[in-house]
Design a protein around this motif. Sequence first.
Motif, PDB file in Angstrom:
ATOM      1  N   GLN A  82      11.771   3.984  13.100  1.00  0.00           N
ATOM      2  CA  GLN A  82      10.815   4.740  11.991  1.00  0.00           C
ATOM      3  C   GLN A  82       9.948   5.064  11.604  1.00  0.00           C
ATOM      4  O   GLN A  82       8.791   5.914  11.394  1.00  0.00           O
ATOM      5  CB  GLN A  82      11.682   5.970  10.820  1.00  0.00           C
ATOM      6  N   ARG A  83       9.243   3.582  11.014  1.00  0.00           N
ATOM      7  CA  ARG A  83       8.273   3.006  10.556  1.00  0.00           C
ATOM      8  C   ARG A  83       6.867   3.056  11.814  1.00  0.00           C
ATOM      9  O   ARG A  83       6.896   3.203  12.513  1.00  0.00           O
ATOM     10  CB  ARG A  83       8.400   1.876   9.976  1.00  0.00           C
ATOM     11  N   TRP A  84       5.463   3.441  11.361  1.00  0.00           N
ATOM     12  CA  TRP A  84       4.249   3.457  11.994  1.00  0.00           C
ATOM     13  C   TRP A  84       3.523   3.053  11.009  1.00  0.00           C
ATOM     14  O   TRP A  84       3.522   3.225  10.145  1.00  0.00           O
ATOM     15  CB  TRP A  84       4.088   4.591  12.355  1.00  0.00           C
ATOM     16  N   GLN A  85       2.004   2.353  11.812  1.00  0.00           N
ATOM     17  CA  GLN A  85       1.356   1.911  10.303  1.00  0.00           C
ATOM     18  C   GLN A  85       0.144   2.183  11.272  1.00  0.00           C
ATOM     19  O   GLN A  85      -0.557   2.348  12.277  1.00  0.00           O
ATOM     20  CB  GLN A  85       1.286   0.826  11.353  1.00  0.00           C
ATOM     21  N   VAL A  86      -0.817   2.449   9.856  1.00  0.00           N
ATOM     22  CA  VAL A  86      -2.491   2.844  10.475  1.00  0.00           C
ATOM     23  C   VAL A  86      -2.624   1.449   9.682  1.00  0.00           C
ATOM     24  O   VAL A  86      -3.227   1.478   8.477  1.00  0.00           O
ATOM     25  CB  VAL A  86      -2.812   4.222   9.385  1.00  0.00           C
ATOM     26  N   VAL A  87      -3.478   1.743  11.088  1.00  0.00           N
ATOM     27  CA  VAL A  87      -5.192   0.317  10.484  1.00  0.00           C
ATOM     28  C   VAL A  87      -6.666   0.860  10.441  1.00  0.00           C
ATOM     29  O   VAL A  87      -6.654   1.822  11.196  1.00  0.00           O
ATOM     30  CB  VAL A  87      -5.154  -0.765  11.111  1.00  0.00           C
ATOM     31  N   CYS A  88      -7.722   0.487  10.092  1.00  0.00           N
ATOM     32  CA  CYS A  88      -8.688   0.711  10.287  1.00  0.00           C
ATOM     33  C   CYS A  88      -9.739  -0.275   8.957  1.00  0.00           C
ATOM     34  O   CYS A  88      -8.917  -0.998   8.407  1.00  0.00           O
ATOM     35  CB  CYS A  88      -8.962   2.186   9.345  1.00  0.00           C
ATOM     36  N   LYS A  89     -10.815  -0.507   9.142  1.00  0.00           N
ATOM     37  CA  LYS A  89     -11.880  -0.833   7.872  1.00  0.00           C
ATOM     38  C   LYS A  89     -11.763   0.392   7.167  1.00  0.00           C
ATOM     39  O   LYS A  89     -11.950   1.547   6.745  1.00  0.00           O
ATOM     40  CB  LYS A  89     -13.099  -1.305   8.638  1.00  0.00           C
ATOM     41  N   SER A  90     -11.066  -0.363   5.644  1.00  0.00           N
ATOM     42  CA  SER A  90     -10.507   1.195   4.049  1.00  0.00           C
ATOM     43  C   SER A  90     -12.320   1.125   4.003  1.00  0.00           C
ATOM     44  O   SER A  90     -13.091   0.089   3.106  1.00  0.00           O
ATOM     45  CB  SER A  90     -10.219   0.313   3.007  1.00  0.00           C
ATOM     46  N   PRO A  91     -12.087   2.820   3.621  1.00  0.00           N
ATOM     47  CA  PRO A  91     -13.521   3.500   2.678  1.00  0.00           C
ATOM     48  C   PRO A  91     -13.628   2.521   1.107  1.00  0.00           C
ATOM     49  O   PRO A  91     -14.229   2.102   0.523  1.00  0.00           O
ATOM     50  CB  PRO A  91     -13.702   4.524   2.755  1.00  0.00           C
ATOM     51  N   THR A  92     -12.532   3.014   1.512  1.00  0.00           N
ATOM     52  CA  THR A  92     -11.123   2.193  -0.135  1.00  0.00           C
ATOM     53  C   THR A  92     -12.149   0.935  -0.951  1.00  0.00           C
ATOM     54  O   THR A  92     -12.027   0.749  -2.037  1.00  0.00           O
ATOM     55  CB  THR A  92     -10.409   2.599  -0.784  1.00  0.00           C
ATOM     56  N   THR A  93     -11.750  -0.488  -0.248  1.00  0.00           N
ATOM     57  CA  THR A  93     -12.158  -1.783  -0.076  1.00  0.00           C
ATOM     58  C   THR A  93     -12.616  -1.893   0.627  1.00  0.00           C
ATOM     59  O   THR A  93     -13.257  -3.463   0.221  1.00  0.00           O
ATOM     60  CB  THR A  93     -10.755  -2.789   0.178  1.00  0.00           C
ATOM     61  N   GLY A  94     -13.498  -1.594   1.513  1.00  0.00           N
ATOM     62  CA  GLY A  94     -14.165  -2.358   2.246  1.00  0.00           C
ATOM     63  C   GLY A  94     -14.072  -2.928   3.609  1.00  0.00           C
ATOM     64  O   GLY A  94     -14.288  -4.351   3.765  1.00  0.00           O
ATOM     65  N   GLY A  95     -12.947  -3.597   3.137  1.00  0.00           N
ATOM     66  CA  GLY A  95     -11.789  -4.594   4.204  1.00  0.00           C
ATOM     67  C   GLY A  95     -10.751  -3.930   5.137  1.00  0.00           C
ATOM     68  O   GLY A  95     -11.144  -3.371   5.120  1.00  0.00           O
ATOM     69  N   TRP A  96     -10.058  -4.855   4.909  1.00  0.00           N
ATOM     70  CA  TRP A  96      -8.989  -4.153   5.837  1.00  0.00           C
ATOM     71  C   TRP A  96      -8.561  -3.194   5.003  1.00  0.00           C
ATOM     72  O   TRP A  96      -7.896  -3.451   4.064  1.00  0.00           O
ATOM     73  CB  TRP A  96      -8.296  -5.516   6.261  1.00  0.00           C
ATOM     74  N   GLY A  97      -8.100  -2.566   6.319  1.00  0.00           N
ATOM     75  CA  GLY A  97      -7.006  -1.393   5.686  1.00  0.00           C
ATOM     76  C   GLY A  97      -5.693  -1.015   6.159  1.00  0.00           C
ATOM     77  O   GLY A  97      -6.026  -0.752   7.509  1.00  0.00           O
ATOM     78  N   ASP A  98      -4.851  -0.546   5.702  1.00  0.00           N
ATOM     79  CA  ASP A  98      -3.723  -0.226   6.038  1.00  0.00           C
ATOM     80  C   ASP A  98      -2.543   0.338   5.083  1.00  0.00           C
ATOM     81  O   ASP A  98      -2.826   0.549   4.371  1.00  0.00           O
ATOM     82  CB  ASP A  98      -2.746  -1.575   6.774  1.00  0.00           C
ATOM     83  N   ALA A  99      -1.774   1.269   5.846  1.00  0.00           N
ATOM     84  CA  ALA A  99      -0.867   1.990   5.154  1.00  0.00           C
ATOM     85  C   ALA A  99       0.209   2.421   5.846  1.00  0.00           C
ATOM     86  O   ALA A  99       0.036   1.930   8.037  1.00  0.00           O
ATOM     87  CB  ALA A  99      -1.511   3.521   4.897  1.00  0.00           C
ATOM     88  N   ASN A 100       1.090   2.350   5.704  1.00  0.00           N
ATOM     89  CA  ASN A 100       2.965   1.768   6.258  1.00  0.00           C
ATOM     90  C   ASN A 100       3.628   3.682   5.907  1.00  0.00           C
ATOM     91  O   ASN A 100       3.476   3.844   5.015  1.00  0.00           O
ATOM     92  CB  ASN A 100       3.555   1.494   5.474  1.00  0.00           C
TER      93      ASN A 100
END
Length: 503
Positions: A82-100
């Motif tokens: 059931q899991r899925w992953q979102v990735v982007c350059k993060s506005p929060t950290t300015g670096g690698w961004g992911d959320a599961n």
Amino acid sequence: MADGSGAVEKGFNGKMLNVNLTTGEITVENPPESLYRQYLGGYGIGARMLWDRVPRGADPLGPENMLGIFPGLLTGTPLFGQRWQVVCKSPTTGGWGDANCGGDFGGQLKLSGWDGIMFFGRSPKPVYLLIDNDRVELRDATDLWGTGAITSEEQLKERHGKRASIANIGQSGETLSYLSGICNDHGRLAARSGVGAVMGSKNLKAIVALADRKIIAQTGEVTKMVRTNLDEFIKPLRDFFHTFGTTGITSMSAINGDSPVKNWGGVGVVDFPPETSGQIAGAVINTRMEKSYGCWHCPMACGAESVESDNPKYPYPKHTHRPEYEAMASFGTMNLVNNPEALIYANHLCNEYGLDVIGAGVTVSFAIECFEAGILTKEDTDGLELSWGGGDAMIELLKMIGERRGLGDTLADGVKVAAEKIGRGSERFAMHIGGQEIPMHDPKLQPEYHNTYKLDPTPARHTLYEANKRFGKIPPAPTNNRDYANRGEHHKGALEYMHMVNA
Ligand code: SF4
């Protein structure tokens, strides 16, 4: 390999979507099998694609950033599918961004025939992506813009039928709040790294997936292997978490030092003792729940859905998700709020606005401590009296954050940005690492979090530690909780394991 039923034992479709939101062009990409073998899926493939396609220096909220949605390699199969992953350059950290995330979207996306979607550019008007198996098109979402995530999910289901699975943003994503995530299944969020703001920056309200296939990689052999191994694996945890969910550890964690208390300035046994924190124990929360809930095909089924609230101050609707531990601790233990109705409602509001419960709860704590120190006054809060234990003010402030109203506009990008705007020494109350609010596990109790929070590519990640103890191949950590120096090998092993899980 097939078992005679026609099913293929493969966990991927071999095709992905590229969506240019500026031009509206949608193209199909067929990655080589070697990509799946090397990077598996989810987080792994997401990292590779992001690295190759986002130019150095790209503005996280600009058209050059990529928003990637990648189901895991096992997603859509009967094995924790059931899991899925979102990735982007993060506005929060300015670096690698992911959320599961769990819910139902990852499985349905995979079953509709796609192993990933990569969004680029920025649409000139609000749109949503409709995926009906092989038919993929952008649709106008102007009428949905401004609605909450749960509400617009219902509207899209009315339009496309109940079997439609929807990932979308609420008002906080639309207004580019760094605390915003992407919602599915009426309140399960890919919450961290500001992924909702990246979706909002692209004027993308939702993705709708309709799949005709029921499951992939389900052969007799696979089913047997899953039943034998999975049941054994989850047995020790299932009874507790199926009954109480992660909510069940809230009152205990307030006392044993796991949960931070009063914006990390308090102590559980003093500030939130059992006679207080016991009022938000799992059994108490369950009296407001009507039925159990599980993400798509999850054997643990750790969720539950509520009855309709009869408290006009906290009017959560029927079928509101039971809050997870992180929500209970970030709004409850951190703010010393022990009213179950207020906490269920806070969780519901976060789901509707599309807010990360950790970020939002920690930001409310920051504001309370600033108010207590005289840095913020009633003039700043539109007359709101912020205090520890003040459930009504907490709810009102949360609404202001979700709607970027008054002080809520200053707070909507989290504590780091808020402290920079407020100044006057407020940064000492801003509990974040690299811009991301620190989650609800105190490293003084579990020292591995020192490393994880600070060193993981996604700072302040709360999902890494748990796996460490249960898998013997990871080098053990020192048993002395004060020995911070000799944890490198252990941390490396745990990271490798967790990155595999996220793929
Ligand atoms: S039901 Fe619980 S354990 Fe299963 S995927 Fe959802 S959140 Fe995770």
